[in-house]
Design an enzyme around this catalytic site. Structure first.
Site, PDB file in Angstrom:
ATOM      1  N   CYS A 150       5.633   8.401 -13.456  1.00 37.73           N
ATOM      2  CA  CYS A 150       4.558   9.401 -13.379  1.00 37.73           C
ATOM      3  C   CYS A 150       4.423   9.932 -11.963  1.00 37.73           C
ATOM      4  CB  CYS A 150       3.242   8.774 -13.819  1.00 37.73           C
ATOM      5  SG  CYS A 150       2.644   7.510 -12.671  1.00 37.73           S
ATOM      6  N   CYS A 153       3.752   6.201  -7.777  1.00 38.57           N
ATOM      7  CA  CYS A 153       4.176   5.407  -6.612  1.00 38.57           C
ATOM      8  C   CYS A 153       4.464   6.322  -5.423  1.00 38.57           C
ATOM      9  CB  CYS A 153       5.396   4.551  -6.965  1.00 38.57           C
ATOM     10  SG  CYS A 153       4.972   3.170  -8.047  1.00 38.57           S
ATOM     11  N   CYS A 187       7.505   0.080 -13.008  1.00 39.23           N
ATOM     12  CA  CYS A 187       8.420   0.662 -14.010  1.00 39.23           C
ATOM     13  C   CYS A 187       9.861   0.330 -13.637  1.00 39.23           C
ATOM     14  CB  CYS A 187       8.235   2.168 -14.103  1.00 39.23           C
ATOM     15  SG  CYS A 187       6.568   2.675 -14.549  1.00 39.23           S
ATOM     16  N   CYS A 212      -8.030 -15.098  -3.685  1.00 38.47           N
ATOM     17  CA  CYS A 212      -9.179 -14.263  -4.070  1.00 38.47           C
ATOM     18  C   CYS A 212     -10.467 -14.792  -3.438  1.00 38.47           C
ATOM     19  CB  CYS A 212      -9.316 -14.262  -5.592  1.00 38.47           C
ATOM     20  SG  CYS A 212     -10.714 -13.276  -6.174  1.00 38.47           S
ATOM     21  N   CYS A 262     -16.843 -14.710 -10.490  1.00 31.14           N
ATOM     22  CA  CYS A 262     -15.433 -14.593 -10.876  1.00 31.14           C
ATOM     23  C   CYS A 262     -15.290 -13.763 -12.153  1.00 31.14           C
ATOM     24  CB  CYS A 262     -14.881 -15.999 -11.080  1.00 31.14           C
ATOM     25  SG  CYS A 262     -13.307 -16.042 -11.923  1.00 31.14           S
ATOM     26  N   CYS A 318      -2.997  -8.483  -2.472  1.00 32.73           N
ATOM     27  CA  CYS A 318      -4.142  -7.553  -2.451  1.00 32.73           C
ATOM     28  C   CYS A 318      -5.401  -8.140  -1.809  1.00 32.73           C
ATOM     29  CB  CYS A 318      -4.459  -7.083  -3.865  1.00 32.73           C
ATOM     30  SG  CYS A 318      -3.050  -6.378  -4.719  1.00 32.73           S
ATOM     31  N   CYS A 339      -9.185  -3.888  -5.984  1.00 34.22           N
ATOM     32  CA  CYS A 339      -9.737  -3.941  -7.348  1.00 34.22           C
ATOM     33  C   CYS A 339     -10.949  -4.866  -7.464  1.00 34.22           C
ATOM     34  CB  CYS A 339      -8.640  -4.366  -8.325  1.00 34.22           C
ATOM     35  SG  CYS A 339      -7.212  -3.259  -8.295  1.00 34.22           S
ATOM     36  N   CYS A 399      -8.557  -7.730 -11.894  1.00 33.87           N
ATOM     37  CA  CYS A 399      -7.145  -7.424 -11.651  1.00 33.87           C
ATOM     38  C   CYS A 399      -6.493  -7.154 -13.008  1.00 33.87           C
ATOM     39  CB  CYS A 399      -6.482  -8.620 -10.963  1.00 33.87           C
ATOM     40  SG  CYS A 399      -4.680  -8.511 -10.873  1.00 33.87           S
ATOM     41  N   CYS A 427      -1.113  -5.486 -12.406  1.00 33.87           N
ATOM     42  CA  CYS A 427      -0.151  -4.382 -12.304  1.00 33.87           C
ATOM     43  C   CYS A 427       1.155  -4.796 -11.637  1.00 33.87           C
ATOM     44  CB  CYS A 427      -0.784  -3.192 -11.593  1.00 33.87           C
ATOM     45  SG  CYS A 427      -0.907  -3.338  -9.803  1.00 33.87           S
TER      46      CYS A 427
HETATM   47  S1  SF4 Z   1      -9.885 -15.015 -12.037  1.00 32.94           S
HETATM   48 FE1  SF4 Z   1      -9.803 -13.084 -10.892  1.00 32.94          FE
HETATM   49  S2  SF4 Z   1     -11.833 -12.838  -9.949  1.00 32.94           S
HETATM   50 FE2  SF4 Z   1     -11.630 -14.981 -10.591  1.00 32.94          FE
HETATM   51  S3  SF4 Z   1     -10.879 -16.035  -8.755  1.00 32.94           S
HETATM   52 FE3  SF4 Z   1      -9.095 -15.498 -10.000  1.00 32.94          FE
HETATM   53  S4  SF4 Z   1      -8.413 -13.522  -9.209  1.00 32.94           S
HETATM   54 FE4  SF4 Z   1     -10.501 -13.835  -8.444  1.00 32.94          FE
HETATM   55  S1  SF4 Z   2      -4.422  -4.806 -10.436  1.00 34.35           S
HETATM   56 FE1  SF4 Z   2      -2.641  -4.643  -9.057  1.00 34.35          FE
HETATM   57  S2  SF4 Z   2      -3.533  -3.715  -7.220  1.00 34.35           S
HETATM   58 FE2  SF4 Z   2      -5.264  -4.569  -8.371  1.00 34.35          FE
HETATM   59  S3  SF4 Z   2      -5.581  -6.661  -7.584  1.00 34.35           S
HETATM   60 FE3  SF4 Z   2      -4.183  -6.815  -9.348  1.00 34.35          FE
HETATM   61  S4  SF4 Z   2      -2.119  -6.770  -8.456  1.00 34.35           S
HETATM   62 FE4  SF4 Z   2      -3.532  -5.958  -6.894  1.00 34.35          FE
END
Ligand code: SF4
Ligand code: SF4
Length: 303
Positions: free
Chosen positions: A51, A54, A148, A226, A246, A261, A273, A280, A283
């Site tokens: 698309c 990227c 992709c 995270c 969470c 990320c 995100c 998340c 992706c």
């Molecule tokens: S499940 Fe998702 S929000 Fe919860 S600690 Fe893991 S990555 Fe973070």
């Molecule tokens: S959806 Fe993709 S960009 Fe968002 S936190 Fe997860 S891996 Fe990272």
């Protein structure tokens, strides 16, 4: 508009320190410092079933700017969206490198490959697939840009009519083994691509994980770094979007996704995100969008 190398190094060092990228900042800073303009890599960037998201993401790079990256740190020979050359002139450039002996180059591939319907992606009279196959004999290496190209992604979702495959699958079927680095993401983070290219040229091939992706970006799962991991351990779980805690019960795929990320952030370090309270969606994961029943958001326990 270009930023000077000193400015870039200063910003890179500041960002690295701010985001705790200790292990990575030193080699990249050293690499950029010693960058030899005569050795910058030449890139041919081809897009298949994609698309162009990227490419758009790469253009959002802030440090360095996209212009600086494709002139100072690499030499972009062709890109479907960016090159001034088009039509026959563009094909001459591509042919001179892929089918000729014009010199060393890296191929960058965005998008999946329509294995069962090659005519779905054409460059002049030739299919995208045949260019990729021919390049195995002439290129220095290939970089899969985005999920992709890396895993098949959305074009390879269950029921796709083109028989879309990823770049690793494409070469494996033909028993071809070019030097390959994959950079998943839907889209890719610009740092993941530009820093990988710099790393290849000045430091060498970065250490790769089981999917041939650089460990410096994809060595840990989102879940592991995270900021809500403590909530996960304490079972402080959001029940609906907008709740604190969470996001596991809202289908967060951080536990399945290798990406940095949580420490890198997106949009020039503005957010990412989970910081935006969105689970998340995995992706960067091989499972991303492959099944019909793969919603971006789901109640944990349902698919
Ligand atoms: S499940 Fe998702 S929000 Fe919860 S600690 Fe893991 S990555 Fe973070
Ligand atoms: S959806 Fe993709 S960009 Fe968002 S936190 Fe997860 S891996 Fe990272």
């Amino acid at each position: 508009m270009q930023i000077k190398r000193r400015q870039f190094l200063k910003m890179a060092a500041a960002m690295s320190a701010a985001f705790g990228l200790g292990g990575f900042s030193a080699p990249v800073a050293a690499a950029l410092k010693s960058l030899d303009p005569n050795k910058i890599p030449r890139l041919i960037y081809l897009q298949g079933l994609s698309c162009s998201g990227c490419s758009v993401s790469l253009l959002q790079s802030e440090n360095p700017s996209p212009l600086s990256m494709i002139t100072d740190y690499s030499q972009l020979l062709f890109h479907g969206d960016l090159s001034a050359a088009s039509g026959r002139r563009a094909l001459e450039v591509i042919d001179a490198f892929i089918d000729g002996n014009a010199g060393d180059y890296f191929l960058a591939i965005e998008g999946a490959i329509p294995e069962a319907m090659p005519e779905a992606c054409m460059f002049g009279e030739k299919t995208f697939a045949s260019y990729i196959e021919d390049a195995a004999a002439t290129m220095a290496g290939v970089i899969a840009i985005g999920s992709c190209a890396t895993f098949g992604g959305i074009p390879a979702a269950e029921g796709n009519l083109t028989g879309a495959v990823s770049l690793p699958e494409f070469y494996k079927k033909r028993n071809l083994k070019p030097l390959m680095i994959t950079i998943p993401g839907c889209p890719v983070h610009p740092d993941w691509v530009w820093h990988t290219i710099t790393h290849i040229v000045k430091v060498g091939i970065p250490k790769l994980n089981q999917y041939a992706s650089p460990e410096i970006f994809f060595g840990k799962k989102v879940h592991e770094t995270c900021p809500r991991y403590h909530d996960f351990q304490e079972e402080v779980l959001a029940q609906k979007l907008g709740d604190e805690g969470c996001l596991f019960k809202l289908g967060c795929l951080g536990p399945d996704s290798f990406a940095d990320c949580p420490t890198r952030w997106w949009n020039g370090g503005q957010t990412w995100c989970i910081d935006a309270n969105a689970p998340c969606i995995g992706c960067t994961s091989p499972i991303f969008a492959r099944k019909r029943d793969f919603p971006f958001y789901r109640q944990n326990g349902s698919s």
